[in-house]
Design an enzyme around this catalytic site. Structure first.
Site, PDB file in Angstrom:
ATOM      1  N   LYS A  98      -1.876  -0.752  34.625  1.00  0.00           N
ATOM      2  CA  LYS A  98      -2.551   0.483  34.201  1.00  0.00           C
ATOM      3  C   LYS A  98      -3.531   1.020  35.242  1.00  0.00           C
ATOM      4  CE  LYS A  98      -2.385  -0.578  29.256  1.00  0.00           C
ATOM      5  NZ  LYS A  98      -3.128  -0.605  27.985  1.00  0.00           N
TER       6      LYS A  98
ATOM      7  N   ASP B 240      -4.323   5.302  25.125  1.00  0.00           N
ATOM      8  CA  ASP B 240      -4.918   4.172  24.391  1.00  0.00           C
ATOM      9  C   ASP B 240      -6.112   4.610  23.535  1.00  0.00           C
ATOM     10  OD1 ASP B 240      -3.162   2.142  25.138  1.00  0.00           O
ATOM     11  OD2 ASP B 240      -4.336   1.580  26.904  1.00  0.00           O
TER      12      ASP B 240
HETATM   13  P1  NDP Z   1      -9.565  -7.747  30.328  1.00  0.00           P
HETATM   14  O1  NDP Z   1      -9.085  -9.031  30.897  1.00  0.00           O
HETATM   15  O2  NDP Z   1      -9.717  -6.544  31.210  1.00  0.00           O
HETATM   16  O3  NDP Z   1     -11.014  -7.982  29.632  1.00  0.00           O
HETATM   17  C1  NDP Z   1     -11.222  -9.100  28.820  1.00  0.00           C
HETATM   18  C2  NDP Z   1     -12.557  -8.971  28.100  1.00  0.00           C
HETATM   19  O4  NDP Z   1     -12.635 -10.026  27.137  1.00  0.00           O
HETATM   20  C3  NDP Z   1     -13.783  -9.119  29.001  1.00  0.00           C
HETATM   21  O5  NDP Z   1     -14.815  -8.329  28.488  1.00  0.00           O
HETATM   22  C4  NDP Z   1     -14.107 -10.611  28.862  1.00  0.00           C
HETATM   23  O6  NDP Z   1     -15.475 -10.903  29.076  1.00  0.00           O
HETATM   24  C5  NDP Z   1     -13.805 -10.830  27.393  1.00  0.00           C
HETATM   25  N1  NDP Z   1     -13.487 -12.221  27.076  1.00  0.00           N
HETATM   26  C6  NDP Z   1     -12.411 -12.931  27.494  1.00  0.00           C
HETATM   27  N2  NDP Z   1     -12.445 -14.174  26.990  1.00  0.00           N
HETATM   28  C7  NDP Z   1     -13.575 -14.248  26.223  1.00  0.00           C
HETATM   29  C8  NDP Z   1     -14.161 -15.280  25.434  1.00  0.00           C
HETATM   30  N3  NDP Z   1     -13.582 -16.484  25.331  1.00  0.00           N
HETATM   31  N4  NDP Z   1     -15.307 -15.001  24.775  1.00  0.00           N
HETATM   32  C9  NDP Z   1     -15.880 -13.791  24.869  1.00  0.00           C
HETATM   33  N5  NDP Z   1     -15.381 -12.768  25.615  1.00  0.00           N
HETATM   34  C10 NDP Z   1     -14.237 -13.007  26.278  1.00  0.00           C
HETATM   35  O7  NDP Z   1      -8.579  -7.429  29.094  1.00  0.00           O
HETATM   36  P2  NDP Z   1      -8.264  -6.013  28.446  1.00  0.00           P
HETATM   37  O8  NDP Z   1      -9.531  -5.257  28.394  1.00  0.00           O
HETATM   38  O9  NDP Z   1      -7.097  -5.411  29.119  1.00  0.00           O
HETATM   39  O10 NDP Z   1      -7.754  -6.412  26.976  1.00  0.00           O
HETATM   40  C11 NDP Z   1      -8.657  -6.886  25.988  1.00  0.00           C
HETATM   41  C12 NDP Z   1      -7.931  -7.042  24.658  1.00  0.00           C
HETATM   42  O11 NDP Z   1      -7.508  -5.786  24.124  1.00  0.00           O
HETATM   43  C13 NDP Z   1      -6.665  -7.900  24.762  1.00  0.00           C
HETATM   44  O12 NDP Z   1      -6.689  -8.825  23.703  1.00  0.00           O
HETATM   45  C14 NDP Z   1      -5.533  -6.922  24.568  1.00  0.00           C
HETATM   46  O13 NDP Z   1      -4.424  -7.536  23.938  1.00  0.00           O
HETATM   47  C15 NDP Z   1      -6.173  -5.878  23.659  1.00  0.00           C
HETATM   48  N6  NDP Z   1      -5.524  -4.555  23.758  1.00  0.00           N
HETATM   49  C16 NDP Z   1      -4.904  -4.035  22.663  1.00  0.00           C
HETATM   50  C17 NDP Z   1      -4.293  -2.802  22.715  1.00  0.00           C
HETATM   51  C18 NDP Z   1      -3.611  -2.238  21.496  1.00  0.00           C
HETATM   52  O14 NDP Z   1      -2.850  -1.267  21.628  1.00  0.00           O
HETATM   53  N7  NDP Z   1      -3.868  -2.758  20.316  1.00  0.00           N
HETATM   54  C19 NDP Z   1      -4.263  -1.998  23.962  1.00  0.00           C
HETATM   55  C20 NDP Z   1      -4.972  -2.642  25.068  1.00  0.00           C
HETATM   56  C21 NDP Z   1      -5.550  -3.872  24.952  1.00  0.00           C
HETATM   57  P3  NDP Z   1     -16.077 -11.308  30.532  1.00  0.00           P
HETATM   58  O15 NDP Z   1     -16.482 -10.023  31.190  1.00  0.00           O
HETATM   59  O16 NDP Z   1     -17.214 -12.173  30.173  1.00  0.00           O
HETATM   60  O17 NDP Z   1     -14.975 -12.032  31.263  1.00  0.00           O
END
Ligand code: NDP
Length: 303
Positions: free
Chosen positions: A89, A125
Protein backbone atom coordinates in the site's frame (compact mmCIF):
# COMPACT_ATOMS: atom_id res chain seq x y z
CA UNK A 1 -8.84 -18.88 -15.59
CA UNK A 2 -9.63 -20.02 -12.07
CA UNK A 3 -10.81 -17.35 -9.60
CA UNK A 4 -9.83 -19.60 -6.65
CA UNK A 5 -6.22 -19.90 -7.86
CA UNK A 6 -3.27 -17.80 -6.71
CA UNK A 7 -1.34 -16.46 -9.70
CA UNK A 8 2.28 -15.30 -10.00
CA UNK A 9 4.17 -12.68 -11.96
CA UNK A 10 5.05 -15.35 -14.56
CA UNK A 11 1.32 -16.06 -15.01
CA UNK A 12 0.74 -12.34 -15.44
CA UNK A 13 3.44 -12.05 -18.12
CA UNK A 14 1.60 -14.75 -20.10
CA UNK A 15 -1.90 -13.35 -19.37
CA UNK A 16 -4.16 -13.36 -22.45
CA UNK A 17 -7.66 -13.53 -20.96
CA UNK A 18 -10.23 -11.59 -23.01
CA UNK A 19 -12.72 -9.52 -21.00
CA UNK A 20 -12.23 -7.16 -18.08
CA UNK A 21 -9.84 -8.40 -15.39
CA UNK A 22 -9.35 -7.07 -11.86
CA UNK A 23 -6.71 -8.15 -9.36
CA UNK A 24 -5.55 -8.04 -5.77
CA UNK A 25 -1.80 -8.07 -5.10
CA UNK A 26 -0.26 -9.03 -1.79
CA UNK A 27 2.50 -11.05 -0.17
CA UNK A 28 1.22 -13.39 1.13
CA UNK A 29 -2.20 -13.38 -0.57
CA UNK A 30 -3.52 -16.98 -0.49
CA UNK A 31 -6.03 -16.27 2.27
CA UNK A 32 -7.49 -13.10 0.75
CA UNK A 33 -11.28 -13.20 0.58
CA UNK A 34 -11.41 -10.29 -1.89
CA UNK A 35 -11.84 -12.53 -4.98
CA UNK A 36 -14.87 -14.20 -3.35
CA UNK A 37 -16.42 -10.82 -2.47
CA UNK A 38 -15.82 -9.13 -5.81
CA UNK A 39 -16.78 -12.09 -7.98
CA UNK A 40 -20.04 -12.50 -6.02
CA UNK A 41 -20.84 -8.83 -6.71
CA UNK A 42 -19.92 -9.16 -10.40
CA UNK A 43 -22.13 -12.27 -10.78
CA UNK A 44 -25.09 -10.34 -9.38
CA UNK A 45 -24.34 -7.27 -11.50
CA UNK A 46 -24.07 -9.29 -14.70
CA UNK A 47 -27.60 -10.65 -14.13
CA UNK A 48 -28.83 -7.04 -14.49
CA UNK A 49 -26.23 -5.72 -16.96
CA UNK A 50 -24.72 -8.29 -19.37
CA UNK A 51 -21.68 -6.03 -19.90
CA UNK A 52 -20.37 -7.30 -16.55
CA UNK A 53 -20.51 -10.95 -17.63
CA UNK A 54 -16.87 -10.92 -18.74
CA UNK A 55 -15.55 -9.11 -15.62
CA UNK A 56 -13.49 -11.24 -13.24
CA UNK A 57 -11.29 -10.63 -10.17
CA UNK A 58 -8.08 -12.64 -9.51
CA UNK A 59 -5.42 -12.85 -6.82
CA UNK A 60 -1.68 -12.50 -7.46
CA UNK A 61 1.14 -13.21 -5.03
CA UNK A 62 3.76 -10.54 -5.70
CA UNK A 63 6.77 -9.88 -3.46
CA UNK A 64 7.55 -6.19 -2.81
CA UNK A 65 10.61 -6.08 -5.08
CA UNK A 66 8.43 -7.23 -8.01
CA UNK A 67 5.70 -4.61 -7.50
CA UNK A 68 6.98 -2.16 -10.20
CA UNK A 69 7.09 -4.93 -12.82
CA UNK A 70 3.67 -6.25 -11.74
CA UNK A 71 2.04 -2.80 -11.98
CA UNK A 72 3.58 -2.21 -15.42
CA UNK A 73 2.36 -5.61 -16.68
CA UNK A 74 -1.13 -5.18 -15.23
CA UNK A 75 -1.38 -1.82 -17.00
CA UNK A 76 -0.09 -3.22 -20.29
CA UNK A 77 -2.59 -6.12 -20.05
CA UNK A 78 -5.44 -3.62 -19.51
CA UNK A 79 -6.51 -4.77 -16.03
CA UNK A 80 -9.31 -2.31 -15.16
CA UNK A 81 -8.44 -2.12 -11.48
CA UNK A 82 -6.11 -3.41 -8.78
CA UNK A 83 -6.40 -3.75 -5.02
CA UNK A 84 -3.22 -3.64 -2.95
CA UNK A 85 -2.70 -5.18 0.44
CA UNK A 86 0.29 -5.83 2.71
CA UNK A 87 3.09 -4.91 1.97
CA UNK A 88 2.25 -2.85 -1.15
CA UNK A 89 0.00 0.00 0.00
CA UNK A 90 2.79 2.47 0.81
CA UNK A 91 5.28 1.19 -1.79
CA UNK A 92 2.83 1.79 -4.65
CA UNK A 93 2.51 5.53 -3.96
CA UNK A 94 5.93 6.21 -5.51
CA UNK A 95 5.08 4.10 -8.56
CA UNK A 96 1.88 5.73 -9.84
CA UNK A 97 1.41 9.02 -11.69
CA UNK A 98 -1.82 10.23 -10.06
CA UNK A 99 -3.24 10.00 -6.56
CA UNK A 100 -6.66 11.02 -5.28
CA UNK A 101 -6.23 14.18 -3.14
CA UNK A 102 -8.06 12.54 -0.19
CA UNK A 103 -5.50 9.69 -0.17
CA UNK A 104 -2.43 11.96 -0.16
CA UNK A 105 -2.30 12.60 3.61
CA UNK A 106 -2.61 8.83 4.20
CA UNK A 107 0.53 8.17 2.14
CA UNK A 108 -0.86 4.79 1.07
CA UNK A 109 -3.19 3.47 -1.66
CA UNK A 110 -5.25 0.28 -1.69
CA UNK A 111 -7.05 0.78 -5.01
CA UNK A 112 -5.68 1.55 -8.49
CA UNK A 113 -7.81 2.54 -11.49
CA UNK A 114 -6.51 2.09 -15.05
CA UNK A 115 -5.98 5.34 -16.96
CA UNK A 116 -4.48 5.54 -20.45
CA UNK A 117 -1.25 7.10 -19.17
CA UNK A 118 -0.83 5.31 -15.83
CA UNK A 119 -2.64 4.16 -12.69
CA UNK A 120 -4.70 6.51 -10.51
CA UNK A 121 -4.46 5.61 -6.81
CA UNK A 122 -7.18 5.80 -4.16
CA UNK A 123 -7.45 4.75 -0.54
CA UNK A 124 -10.85 3.26 0.33
CA UNK A 125 -9.88 1.88 3.77
CA UNK A 126 -11.04 5.03 5.59
CA UNK A 127 -14.39 4.93 3.78
CA UNK A 128 -14.63 1.25 4.72
CA UNK A 129 -14.03 2.03 8.38
CA UNK A 130 -16.56 4.89 8.46
CA UNK A 131 -19.17 2.68 6.75
CA UNK A 132 -18.45 -0.27 9.05
CA UNK A 133 -18.81 1.92 12.16
CA UNK A 134 -22.15 3.22 10.89
CA UNK A 135 -23.49 -0.18 9.84
CA UNK A 136 -22.41 -2.24 12.86
CA UNK A 137 -22.48 0.29 15.68
CA UNK A 138 -24.61 3.24 14.49
CA UNK A 139 -21.60 5.55 14.90
CA UNK A 140 -21.09 8.64 12.71
CA UNK A 141 -17.55 10.00 12.85
CA UNK A 142 -18.64 13.63 12.42
CA UNK A 143 -18.76 15.14 15.92
CA UNK A 144 -17.64 11.90 17.65
CA UNK A 145 -14.92 11.43 20.25
CA UNK A 146 -12.63 8.64 19.02
CA UNK A 147 -9.96 6.67 20.88
CA UNK A 148 -7.75 5.09 18.22
CA UNK A 149 -5.28 2.35 19.16
CA UNK A 150 -2.14 1.97 17.03
CA UNK A 151 0.28 4.07 15.02
CA UNK A 152 0.95 1.89 11.97
CA UNK A 153 -0.45 2.11 8.44
CA UNK A 154 -4.03 1.20 9.36
CA UNK A 155 -4.07 3.69 12.26
CA UNK A 156 -2.78 6.45 10.00
CA UNK A 157 -5.53 5.83 7.44
CA UNK A 158 -8.17 5.69 10.18
CA UNK A 159 -6.87 8.88 11.83
CA UNK A 160 -6.90 10.82 8.54
CA UNK A 161 -10.49 9.65 7.89
CA UNK A 162 -11.54 10.70 11.42
CA UNK A 163 -10.08 14.18 10.92
CA UNK A 164 -11.40 14.57 7.36
CA UNK A 165 -14.90 13.64 8.61
CA UNK A 166 -14.77 16.17 11.46
CA UNK A 167 -14.51 14.22 14.71
CA UNK A 168 -14.74 16.36 17.83
CA UNK A 169 -11.66 14.74 19.35
CA UNK A 170 -9.14 12.07 18.41
CA UNK A 171 -7.11 10.33 21.11
CA UNK A 172 -4.27 8.11 19.88
CA UNK A 173 -2.63 5.40 21.99
CA UNK A 174 0.31 3.22 21.00
CA UNK A 175 2.74 0.80 22.62
CA UNK A 176 5.84 2.55 21.23
CA UNK A 177 5.87 6.24 22.14
CA UNK A 178 8.21 7.31 19.30
CA UNK A 179 5.81 5.88 16.68
CA UNK A 180 2.90 7.62 18.39
CA UNK A 181 4.72 10.97 18.40
CA UNK A 182 5.67 10.62 14.73
CA UNK A 183 2.04 9.98 13.78
CA UNK A 184 0.78 12.89 15.91
CA UNK A 185 3.23 15.22 14.14
CA UNK A 186 2.01 14.04 10.72
CA UNK A 187 -1.64 14.51 11.71
CA UNK A 188 -1.31 17.92 13.38
CA UNK A 189 -1.74 19.92 10.13
CA UNK A 190 -5.03 18.08 9.44
CA UNK A 191 -6.61 18.53 12.87
CA UNK A 192 -8.43 21.83 12.27
CA UNK A 193 -10.89 22.40 15.13
CA UNK A 194 -10.58 18.83 16.44
CA UNK A 195 -8.76 18.05 19.66
CA UNK A 196 -5.80 15.77 18.82
CA UNK A 197 -3.91 14.08 21.69
CA UNK A 198 -1.72 11.07 22.34
CA UNK A 199 -1.48 8.91 25.46
CA UNK A 200 0.25 5.79 26.68
CA UNK A 201 -2.10 2.75 26.82
CA UNK A 202 -0.82 2.01 30.34
CA UNK A 203 -1.87 5.49 31.54
CA UNK A 204 -5.36 5.68 30.05
CA UNK A 205 -7.02 6.39 33.42
CA UNK A 206 -4.96 9.59 33.83
CA UNK A 207 -5.16 10.78 30.22
CA UNK A 208 -8.26 12.99 30.60
CA UNK A 209 -10.22 10.95 28.06
CA UNK A 210 -13.82 12.03 27.32
CA UNK A 211 -16.81 9.90 28.34
CA UNK A 212 -18.80 8.29 25.54
CA UNK A 213 -15.88 7.81 23.14
CA UNK A 214 -15.78 5.20 20.39
CA UNK A 215 -12.77 2.88 20.67
CA UNK A 216 -11.17 1.68 17.40
CA UNK A 217 -8.41 -0.91 17.45
CA UNK A 218 -5.94 -0.44 14.57
CA UNK A 219 -3.12 -2.41 16.18
CA UNK A 220 -2.29 -5.97 15.19
CA UNK A 221 -2.58 -7.04 18.85
CA UNK A 222 -5.31 -9.69 18.75
CA UNK A 223 -4.30 -11.46 15.54
CA UNK A 224 -2.72 -14.16 17.72
CA UNK A 225 -4.39 -15.76 20.75
CA UNK A 226 -1.37 -15.00 22.95
CA UNK A 227 -1.33 -11.25 22.15
CA UNK A 228 -1.81 -8.79 25.02
CA UNK A 229 -4.84 -6.49 25.11
CA UNK A 230 -3.98 -3.20 23.36
CA UNK A 231 -5.89 -1.28 26.08
CA UNK A 232 -7.78 -2.00 29.31
CA UNK A 233 -11.34 -0.88 28.50
CA UNK A 234 -12.21 -0.71 32.21
CA UNK A 235 -9.77 2.23 32.51
CA UNK A 236 -11.92 4.35 30.12
CA UNK A 237 -14.78 6.61 31.25
CA UNK A 238 -17.99 5.00 29.87
CA UNK A 239 -16.91 4.17 26.31
CA UNK A 240 -19.77 4.09 23.79
CA UNK A 241 -18.68 1.20 21.55
CA UNK A 242 -15.65 -0.83 20.42
CA UNK A 243 -14.64 -1.61 16.83
CA UNK A 244 -11.71 -3.95 16.13
CA UNK A 245 -10.28 -3.74 12.60
CA UNK A 246 -9.16 -7.37 13.00
CA UNK A 247 -11.74 -9.81 11.55
CA UNK A 248 -9.78 -13.07 11.80
CA UNK A 249 -10.20 -14.22 14.56
CA UNK A 250 -13.81 -12.99 14.62
CA UNK A 251 -13.62 -12.24 18.35
CA UNK A 252 -10.36 -10.83 19.70
CA UNK A 253 -9.68 -10.53 23.42
CA UNK A 254 -10.54 -6.81 23.10
CA UNK A 255 -13.98 -7.61 21.66
CA UNK A 256 -14.54 -10.26 24.35
CA UNK A 257 -13.66 -7.64 27.00
CA UNK A 258 -16.09 -5.18 25.38
CA UNK A 259 -18.90 -7.73 25.43
CA UNK A 260 -18.13 -8.57 29.08
CA UNK A 261 -18.65 -4.85 29.82
CA UNK A 262 -21.90 -5.00 27.78
CA UNK A 263 -20.56 -2.53 25.22
CA UNK A 264 -21.68 -2.63 21.57
CA UNK A 265 -18.77 -4.24 19.70
CA UNK A 266 -17.92 -5.31 16.14
CA UNK A 267 -15.02 -6.74 14.19
CA UNK A 268 -13.43 -5.42 10.98
CA UNK A 269 -15.25 -7.58 8.44
CA UNK A 270 -17.66 -4.74 7.60
CA UNK A 271 -14.65 -2.45 6.96
CA UNK A 272 -13.21 -5.01 4.57
CA UNK A 273 -16.52 -5.33 2.73
CA UNK A 274 -17.06 -1.58 2.37
CA UNK A 275 -13.51 -0.76 1.27
CA UNK A 276 -13.99 -3.43 -1.42
CA UNK A 277 -17.40 -2.08 -2.42
CA UNK A 278 -16.00 1.43 -2.81
CA UNK A 279 -13.14 0.09 -4.98
CA UNK A 280 -15.63 -1.74 -7.21
CA UNK A 281 -17.68 1.47 -7.52
CA UNK A 282 -14.55 3.30 -8.67
CA UNK A 283 -13.85 0.66 -11.35
CA UNK A 284 -17.45 0.24 -12.57
CA UNK A 285 -18.53 3.88 -12.19
CA UNK A 286 -21.85 2.88 -10.59
CA UNK A 287 -23.54 1.29 -7.59
CA UNK A 288 -22.52 -2.21 -6.49
CA UNK A 289 -24.44 -4.90 -4.51
CA UNK A 290 -22.94 -4.54 -1.03
CA UNK A 291 -25.16 -7.27 0.55
CA UNK A 292 -23.83 -9.82 -1.97
CA UNK A 293 -20.27 -8.84 -1.06
CA UNK A 294 -21.03 -9.07 2.67
CA UNK A 295 -22.66 -12.49 2.26
CA UNK A 296 -19.67 -13.78 0.26
CA UNK A 297 -17.24 -12.40 2.86
CA UNK A 298 -19.14 -14.10 5.70
CA UNK A 299 -19.30 -17.38 3.75
CA UNK A 300 -15.56 -17.22 2.98
CA UNK A 301 -14.88 -16.72 6.70
CA UNK A 302 -17.17 -19.65 7.53
CA UNK A 303 -19.72 -17.46 9.34
P1 NDP B 1 1.40 -2.17 11.19
O1 NDP B 1 2.39 -3.27 11.30
O2 NDP B 1 1.67 -1.00 10.29
O3 NDP B 1 1.13 -1.54 12.67
C1 NDP B 1 0.95 -2.40 13.76
C2 NDP B 1 0.48 -1.59 14.97
O4 NDP B 1 0.11 -2.52 15.99
C3 NDP B 1 1.54 -0.68 15.57
O5 NDP B 1 0.91 0.45 16.11
C4 NDP B 1 2.14 -1.56 16.68
O6 NDP B 1 2.68 -0.82 17.75
C5 NDP B 1 0.89 -2.26 17.18
N1 NDP B 1 1.17 -3.54 17.83
C6 NDP B 1 1.68 -4.66 17.25
N2 NDP B 1 1.79 -5.64 18.16
C7 NDP B 1 1.34 -5.13 19.34
C8 NDP B 1 1.20 -5.67 20.65
N3 NDP B 1 1.54 -6.94 20.92
N4 NDP B 1 0.68 -4.87 21.61
C9 NDP B 1 0.32 -3.61 21.34
N5 NDP B 1 0.44 -3.03 20.11
C10 NDP B 1 0.95 -3.80 19.13
O7 NDP B 1 0.01 -2.88 10.80
P2 NDP B 1 -1.24 -2.23 10.07
O8 NDP B 1 -1.41 -0.87 10.61
O9 NDP B 1 -1.11 -2.41 8.61
O10 NDP B 1 -2.44 -3.20 10.52
C11 NDP B 1 -2.95 -3.17 11.84
C12 NDP B 1 -4.17 -4.08 11.94
O11 NDP B 1 -5.27 -3.58 11.17
C13 NDP B 1 -3.91 -5.50 11.44
O12 NDP B 1 -4.43 -6.39 12.39
C14 NDP B 1 -4.70 -5.59 10.16
O13 NDP B 1 -5.17 -6.91 9.93
C15 NDP B 1 -5.86 -4.64 10.43
N6 NDP B 1 -6.47 -4.10 9.20
C16 NDP B 1 -7.77 -4.39 8.91
C17 NDP B 1 -8.37 -3.90 7.78
C18 NDP B 1 -9.81 -4.24 7.47
O14 NDP B 1 -10.25 -4.02 6.33
N7 NDP B 1 -10.57 -4.72 8.43
C19 NDP B 1 -7.63 -3.06 6.81
C20 NDP B 1 -6.26 -2.79 7.22
C21 NDP B 1 -5.72 -3.31 8.36
P3 NDP B 1 4.24 -0.37 17.81
O15 NDP B 1 4.32 0.97 17.14
O16 NDP B 1 4.50 -0.32 19.26
O17 NDP B 1 5.03 -1.44 17.10
Amino acid sequence: MDTAATYSLADLAAWSRPGVSLAVLGFPIKHSISPAMHNAALAEMSAQAPAFADWCYFRFEVPPEELPRALALLHEKNFRGVNLTLPHKILAVAQIAAIDPAARPVGAVNTLHWRADSWEGFNTDGYGLASGLREDLGVELAGADVILLGAGGAARGAAVECLQRGVRSLWLANRTRANLDALLAQLAPLAGAATLRGFSPAEAAAAGLPAGAVVVNATSAGLKAADPLPLDLAALPSPRAVYDMIYNPAETALLAAARALRLPAANGLSMLVHQGARALEIWTGGPVPVPAMAAAARAAMGR
